[in-house]
Design a protein around this motif. Structure first.
Motif, PDB file in Angstrom:
ATOM      1  N   GLY A  86     -31.283 -24.780 -26.279  1.00 39.71           N
ATOM      2  CA  GLY A  86     -30.151 -22.951 -25.569  1.00 39.71           C
ATOM      3  C   GLY A  86     -30.625 -22.523 -28.109  1.00 39.71           C
ATOM      4  O   GLY A  86     -30.129 -21.013 -27.476  1.00 39.71           O
ATOM      5  N   PRO A  87     -29.283 -23.195 -28.428  1.00 40.65           N
ATOM      6  CA  PRO A  87     -29.250 -22.664 -29.786  1.00 40.65           C
ATOM      7  C   PRO A  87     -29.795 -21.774 -30.537  1.00 40.65           C
ATOM      8  O   PRO A  87     -30.315 -21.130 -31.303  1.00 40.65           O
ATOM      9  N   ALA A  88     -31.294 -22.827 -29.891  1.00 39.70           N
ATOM     10  CA  ALA A  88     -32.250 -22.165 -31.247  1.00 39.70           C
ATOM     11  C   ALA A  88     -33.236 -21.278 -30.358  1.00 39.70           C
ATOM     12  O   ALA A  88     -33.178 -20.352 -30.923  1.00 39.70           O
ATOM     13  N   ILE A  89     -32.582 -20.600 -29.011  1.00 39.12           N
ATOM     14  CA  ILE A  89     -33.322 -19.547 -28.718  1.00 39.12           C
ATOM     15  C   ILE A  89     -32.216 -18.181 -28.494  1.00 39.12           C
ATOM     16  O   ILE A  89     -31.774 -18.369 -27.572  1.00 39.12           O
ATOM     17  N   ALA A 120     -32.215 -13.665 -23.407  1.00 38.14           N
ATOM     18  CA  ALA A 120     -33.519 -14.508 -23.161  1.00 38.14           C
ATOM     19  C   ALA A 120     -32.958 -15.423 -21.828  1.00 38.14           C
ATOM     20  O   ALA A 120     -34.235 -16.134 -21.078  1.00 38.14           O
ATOM     21  N   GLU A 121     -32.280 -15.523 -21.595  1.00 42.92           N
ATOM     22  CA  GLU A 121     -32.264 -15.860 -20.066  1.00 42.92           C
ATOM     23  C   GLU A 121     -32.290 -14.965 -19.023  1.00 42.92           C
ATOM     24  O   GLU A 121     -33.403 -15.298 -18.260  1.00 42.92           O
ATOM     25  N   GLU A 122     -32.530 -14.289 -18.905  1.00 44.16           N
ATOM     26  CA  GLU A 122     -33.006 -12.856 -18.518  1.00 44.16           C
ATOM     27  C   GLU A 122     -35.050 -13.079 -17.984  1.00 44.16           C
ATOM     28  O   GLU A 122     -34.964 -12.797 -17.179  1.00 44.16           O
ATOM     29  N   MET A 123     -34.872 -13.189 -19.013  1.00 40.30           N
ATOM     30  CA  MET A 123     -36.353 -12.780 -19.511  1.00 40.30           C
ATOM     31  C   MET A 123     -36.996 -14.617 -19.108  1.00 40.30           C
ATOM     32  O   MET A 123     -37.819 -14.774 -18.215  1.00 40.30           O
ATOM     33  N   LEU A 124     -36.203 -15.512 -19.118  1.00 45.95           N
ATOM     34  CA  LEU A 124     -36.573 -17.159 -18.423  1.00 45.95           C
ATOM     35  C   LEU A 124     -36.085 -16.211 -16.699  1.00 45.95           C
ATOM     36  O   LEU A 124     -37.529 -17.649 -16.302  1.00 45.95           O
ATOM     37  N   TYR A 125     -35.678 -15.640 -16.298  1.00 41.93           N
ATOM     38  CA  TYR A 125     -35.613 -15.657 -14.912  1.00 41.93           C
ATOM     39  C   TYR A 125     -37.605 -15.530 -13.639  1.00 41.93           C
ATOM     40  O   TYR A 125     -37.678 -15.953 -13.671  1.00 41.93           O
ATOM     41  N   LEU A 126     -37.743 -14.513 -14.742  1.00 41.28           N
ATOM     42  CA  LEU A 126     -38.976 -14.283 -13.872  1.00 41.28           C
ATOM     43  C   LEU A 126     -40.100 -15.445 -14.464  1.00 41.28           C
ATOM     44  O   LEU A 126     -41.086 -15.813 -13.840  1.00 41.28           O
ATOM     45  N   ALA A 127     -40.104 -16.363 -15.815  1.00 36.90           N
ATOM     46  CA  ALA A 127     -40.839 -15.953 -16.099  1.00 36.90           C
ATOM     47  C   ALA A 127     -40.884 -17.977 -15.385  1.00 36.90           C
ATOM     48  O   ALA A 127     -41.843 -18.398 -15.244  1.00 36.90           O
TER      49      ALA A 127
END
Length: 337
Positions: A86-89, A120-127
């Motif tokens: 997480g800290p790297a993203i 990044a979390e919001e992008m991960l939802y769709l992914a």
């Protein structure tokens, strides 16, 4: 060149040592019987149906085997595994670079997933849901969103603070495993296996003593075993209970598993503040540690062992904590009558 976002968890001598002791299959994994049974059904069903396993969230305190289980998930399914944290993203672009490089069926392990950036979390939802992401190209009025299809993958997230994950992210995991601290009997099995791999012969009573002082955590148990091995090599002592006790005394681990900072916090509450209550910032200044360290590392163990308590006014020492700190209470006097 190694990508820092996906570099495997390795490098230091300590981590390399831990890696050599990691089990490589669910059958070898000791403890957490409910989680092992749940994962076995989930992974076998995916294999039978020839599909990508559901996304998996591994939640629990540090040192209980979340990274090990992620590696086992990859091994059990025969899929490659990619590591990140997480800290790297910290930007959506960081996550897009990782996701776009995945091959079909790959396992993506994200440690400390609760520390990812919100974008990044919001992008991960769709992914996670549709295996695609939207990439923004350009700025201002000329900006455009370009959809990018992703290879089907399994996300394995690890977190020590699942409450910090946004609900939309938690809901997209098909399975959440809650890891608990180990019983002493399970830790003895962990230590027995590790001692065999390290070629250290310890009597059952010595293994039991190590397990009892390991705070219910396999990582701590293996590190204490390493220190005991060193002590026995230097002193050429017999691998018995007295040798283990001498080694643990040298490294400031007492009978209850408390180390130097644990005892400093407990004794400060018990002696300097009369059993409390005392505020966290005051306590941190007294023992010379960061408040975050006390709150995240020291307090959970002391609270779990019933030695301190948290109140709206601050931290207090329980009767058991006062006795451990050498303060004679009325309860202790009555106990001795």
């Amino acid at each position: 060149m190694t990508d820092p976002l996906v570099d495997p968890v390795a490098g230091s001598d300590e981590l390399a040592f831990e890696g050599a002791l990691r089990p490589t299959s669910l059958a070898e994994f000791v403890g957490q019987p409910k989680v092992r049974g749940q994962l076995e059904v989930l992974l076998r069903a995916a294999t039978i149906q020839e599909r990508t396993p559901d996304h998996i969230l591994l939640a629990g305190p540090p040192g209980l085997g979340k990274t090990t289980l992620a590696m086992i998930i990859g091994a059990e399914t025969g899929r490659p595994i990619r590591f990140s944290s997480g800290p790297a993203i910290q930007h959506a672009g960081d996550l897009a670079a990782v996701l776009s490089a995945l091959v079909p069926g790959e396992v993506l392990f994200v440690d400390e997933i609760h520390r990812m950036a919100r974008s990044a979390e919001e992008m991960l939802y769709l992914a996670m849901e549709d295996f695609k992401i939207d990439i923004m190209v350009g700025k201002g009025a000329g900006a455009a969103s370009i959809p990018l299809e992703l290879a089907p993958f399994t996300l394995v997230g690890a977190t020590t603070r699942s409450g910090m994950l946004p609900a939309p992210l938690r809901d997209r995991f098909g399975f959440t495993a809650h890891l608990e601290h180990y019983a002493a009997a399970d830790l003895e099995r962990v230590l027995s296996r590790s001692a065999r791999l390290m070629d250290v012969a310890l009597e059952p009573a010595a293994l039991g003593e190590l397990a009892r002082r390991s705070r219910g955590t396999p990582r701590i148990a293996n590190r204490l075993l390493r220190r005991v091995r060193d002590w026995l090599l230097v002193h050429e002592g017999s691998s018995d209970l007295d040798g283990v006790r001498a080694a643990l005394e040298l490294y400031d681990v007492d009978e209850a598993g408390l180390d130097r900072i644990d005892r400093a916090v407990l004794e400060a509450i018990a002696h300097r503040f009369g059993g409390g209550p005392v505020g966290l910032s005051t306590l941190a200044a007294t023992v010379g540690e960061e408040a975050d360290t006390i709150e995240a590392v020291v307090e959970p163990f002391l609270v779990r062992e019933g030695l301190i308590g948290r109140t709206p006014r601050g931290r207090i020492a329980t009767p058991a904590g006062l006795r451990h700190a050498g303060v004679v209470t009325q309860d202790a006097t009555l106990d001795g009558v």
